[in-house]
Design a protein around this motif. Structure first.
Motif, mmCIF file in Angstrom:
data_model
loop_
_atom_site.group_PDB
_atom_site.id
_atom_site.type_symbol
_atom_site.label_atom_id
_atom_site.label_comp_id
_atom_site.label_asym_id
_atom_site.label_seq_id
_atom_site.Cartn_x
_atom_site.Cartn_y
_atom_site.Cartn_z
ATOM 1 N N ALA A 172 0.815 -1.212 0.000
ATOM 2 C CA ALA A 172 0.000 0.000 0.000
ATOM 3 C C ALA A 172 0.850 1.264 0.000
ATOM 4 O O ALA A 172 0.447 2.297 -0.551
ATOM 5 N N HIS A 173 2.035 1.191 0.594
ATOM 6 C CA HIS A 173 2.934 2.345 0.641
ATOM 7 C C HIS A 173 3.897 2.378 -0.548
ATOM 8 O O HIS A 173 4.787 3.239 -0.594
ATOM 9 N N GLY A 174 3.760 1.429 -1.458
ATOM 10 C CA GLY A 174 4.634 1.414 -2.624
ATOM 11 C C GLY A 174 6.022 0.880 -2.348
ATOM 12 O O GLY A 174 6.940 1.079 -3.161
ATOM 13 N N ALA A 175 6.197 0.199 -1.213
ATOM 14 C CA ALA A 175 7.503 -0.359 -0.860
ATOM 15 C C ALA A 175 7.630 -1.776 -1.421
ATOM 16 O O ALA A 175 6.624 -2.473 -1.591
ATOM 17 N N PRO A 176 8.834 -2.240 -1.696
ATOM 18 C CA PRO A 176 8.999 -3.621 -2.177
ATOM 19 C C PRO A 176 8.599 -4.619 -1.102
ATOM 20 O O PRO A 176 8.753 -4.365 0.097
ATOM 21 N N LEU A 177 8.087 -5.761 -1.534
ATOM 22 C CA LEU A 177 7.679 -6.795 -0.594
ATOM 23 C C LEU A 177 8.908 -7.430 0.045
ATOM 24 O O LEU A 177 9.942 -7.620 -0.599
ATOM 25 N N ASN A 178 8.783 -7.764 1.309
ATOM 26 C CA ASN A 178 9.907 -8.362 2.029
ATOM 27 C C ASN A 178 10.064 -9.851 1.756
ATOM 28 O O ASN A 178 11.146 -10.406 1.940
ATOM 29 N N HIS A 179 8.973 -10.505 1.345
ATOM 30 C CA HIS A 179 8.993 -11.961 1.191
ATOM 31 C C HIS A 179 8.454 -12.368 -0.178
ATOM 32 O O HIS A 179 7.481 -13.126 -0.280
ATOM 33 N N PRO A 180 9.075 -11.878 -1.239
ATOM 34 C CA PRO A 180 8.575 -12.200 -2.582
ATOM 35 C C PRO A 180 8.837 -13.659 -2.937
ATOM 36 O O PRO A 180 9.798 -14.269 -2.478
ATOM 37 N N VAL A 181 7.951 -14.205 -3.763
ATOM 38 C CA VAL A 181 8.172 -15.524 -4.366
ATOM 39 C C VAL A 181 8.391 -15.263 -5.848
ATOM 40 O O VAL A 181 7.487 -14.820 -6.552
ATOM 41 N N ARG A 182 9.589 -15.544 -6.320
ATOM 42 C CA ARG A 182 9.942 -15.212 -7.702
ATOM 43 C C ARG A 182 9.697 -16.407 -8.615
ATOM 44 O O ARG A 182 9.736 -17.563 -8.197
ATOM 45 N N LEU A 183 9.471 -16.087 -9.871
ATOM 46 C CA LEU A 183 9.159 -17.129 -10.849
ATOM 47 C C LEU A 183 10.264 -18.169 -10.934
ATOM 48 O O LEU A 183 9.992 -19.377 -11.008
ATOM 49 N N ASP A 184 11.530 -17.727 -10.891
ATOM 50 C CA ASP A 184 12.626 -18.683 -11.039
ATOM 51 C C ASP A 184 12.784 -19.594 -9.826
ATOM 52 O O ASP A 184 13.567 -20.551 -9.853
ATOM 53 N N GLU A 185 12.042 -19.316 -8.745
ATOM 54 C CA GLU A 185 12.098 -20.166 -7.550
ATOM 55 C C GLU A 185 11.051 -21.268 -7.569
ATOM 56 O O GLU A 185 11.147 -22.228 -6.800
ATOM 57 N N LEU A 186 10.033 -21.131 -8.419
ATOM 58 C CA LEU A 186 8.897 -22.045 -8.356
ATOM 59 C C LEU A 186 9.293 -23.493 -8.565
ATOM 60 O O LEU A 186 8.709 -24.400 -7.952
ATOM 61 N N GLU A 187 10.266 -23.735 -9.434
ATOM 62 C CA GLU A 187 10.622 -25.112 -9.759
ATOM 63 C C GLU A 187 11.200 -25.883 -8.575
ATOM 64 O O GLU A 187 11.010 -27.086 -8.457
ATOM 65 N N HIS A 188 11.896 -25.187 -7.676
ATOM 66 C CA HIS A 188 12.571 -25.920 -6.613
ATOM 67 C C HIS A 188 12.150 -25.524 -5.216
ATOM 68 O O HIS A 188 12.818 -25.890 -4.238
ATOM 69 N N ILE A 189 10.998 -24.814 -5.081
ATOM 70 C CA ILE A 189 10.479 -24.576 -3.733
ATOM 71 C C ILE A 189 9.419 -25.625 -3.419
ATOM 72 O O ILE A 189 8.936 -26.334 -4.304
ATOM 73 N N ALA A 190 9.045 -25.678 -2.172
ATOM 74 C CA ALA A 190 8.086 -26.698 -1.730
ATOM 75 C C ALA A 190 6.744 -26.523 -2.438
ATOM 76 O O ALA A 190 6.348 -25.415 -2.750
#
Length: 358
Positions: free
Chosen positions: A340-358
């Motif tokens: 809401a304040h336009g700040a970057p998220l602290n806990h992003p899930v990135r596309l390149d992580e999807l293959e090897h995350i739980a």
């Protein structure tokens, strides 16, 4: 996305020297209604309602009804949780204003795919919050398991008298002092376990094919290959995701690499271990195990692992339970406030992580 009026109001406030009130993005909750009060206990709910304009119907369990479609049409943020329906192309088409999916639980993989990323939607997860109780449970399992508390308690319960020196002598070691702990997986949980292990007098080995040596140095661990970790560790604790690559990561060959007296802890996923191959090693008493997860889950009622004094099986309880669940909602609301304040998220899930995350 801000409207022209919102931008103008902000510019006028800046010119007048006043600070405009934070934006309250239009937000829809998508999860099982039964978990909402646990995820957002009263204090967290107040913060949520201050931070967001919650669109009715207040909690969606499906995305197909006219009411759900109307809510999606105005939705800027989807605040998801356990039981969220799949967010597929049809849902994204119905939500043209959607800019963020903030998940008040662990993995997003069961309901979210590449399509959201291709539309520029930011994705965040509370996996780091769920890692807290799992890591605490793991540390407790390591400490109690290293003390041989489970087989010795079984013996005490059976005999109703104190143990003898011979009972202690049969174990290869007792207590954590000077042990080598092998951590398999630098996940949220794995990293937190590494930090908690600093309170013990142990050396830590780490196996994770996606971590660099420089990052391992920052974590204060020695990075090694899996076979070396298994042969060199007194305790092996698993924190890898369940993927095609990791299924039966500890198969018959690798379980045979474990030294006599090794403690195996699995608070990750049951399929990481070949259950039937494990039976031989624990039935013989060669190794001990603490298993919060099994494959299958639960095990058949007559499975030999149930009744072994050197095996503790718990009912998949290491993750957030009861009052711990509110920690996930609090993290999700923190992320919503940042958005809401336009700040970057602290806990992003990135596309390149999807293959090897739980």
């Amino acid at each position: 996305m801000r409207t022209t009026d919102e931008v103008s109001t902000g510019a006028e406030a800046a010119a007048s020297g006043t600070t405009p009130p934070p934006r309250r993005p239009r937000t829809v909750l998508a999860m099982h209604s039964s978990v909402v009060d646990e995820v957002f206990p009263p204090a967290v709910r107040v913060r949520l309602e201050d931070a967001a304009d919650i669109r009715p119907p207040h909690v969606l369990r499906e995305f197909t009804s006219p009411q759900a479609r109307a809510a999606l049409a105005e939705c800027e943020v989807l605040l998801t949780g356990w039981g969220c329906p799949p967010i597929d192309t049809s849902v994204l088409d119905a939500a043209p204003r959607l800019r963020a999916v903030i998940h008040a639980a662990g993995t997003v993989k069961p309901f979210l795919g590449r399509e959201a990323y291709e539309r520029g939607i930011a994705v965040s997860s509370a996996a780091a919050a769920n890692a807290v109780p799992v890591a605490e449970f793991t540390l407790a399992a390591i400490i109690m398991g290293a003390k041989r508390a489970f087989p010795l308690a079984h013996l005490f319960r059976t005999r109703r008298t104190h143990r003898t020196d011979a009972d202690l002598d049969r174990h290869h070691w007792l207590g954590t002092r000077g042990l080598t702990v092998g951590v398999v997986g630098a996940s949220h949980v794995g990293r937190r376990v590494v930090r908690l292990l600093r309170s013990l007098d142990v050396d830590v080995l780490l196996y994770d094919p996606y971590i660099e040596d420089t990052e391992a140095v920052l974590l204060g661990v020695t990075r090694t290959d899996l076979d070396t970790l298994l042969t060199a560790s007194d305790v092996v604790t698993l924190h890898a995701p369940d993927t095609d690559e990791t299924r039966q990561l500890l198969d018959a060959r690798r379980l045979a690499l474990l030294r006599p007296g090794t403690l195996l802890v699995n608070t990750a996923r049951g399929p990481l271990v070949d259950t039937e191959a494990l039976v031989e090693h624990v039935v013989s008493g060669r190794i001990d195990a603490v298993l919060d997860v099994t494959d299958p889950e639960p095990l058949p009622a007559d499975h030999p692992l149930w009744d072994l004094p050197n095996v503790l099986i718990t009912p998949h309880m290491a993750g957030a339970q009861g009052n711990e669940v509110g920690r996930l909602g609090a993290l999700a609301v923190d992320e919503l406030v940042r958005y809401a304040h336009g700040a970057p998220l602290n806990h992003p899930v990135r596309l390149d992580e999807l293959e090897h995350i739980a």
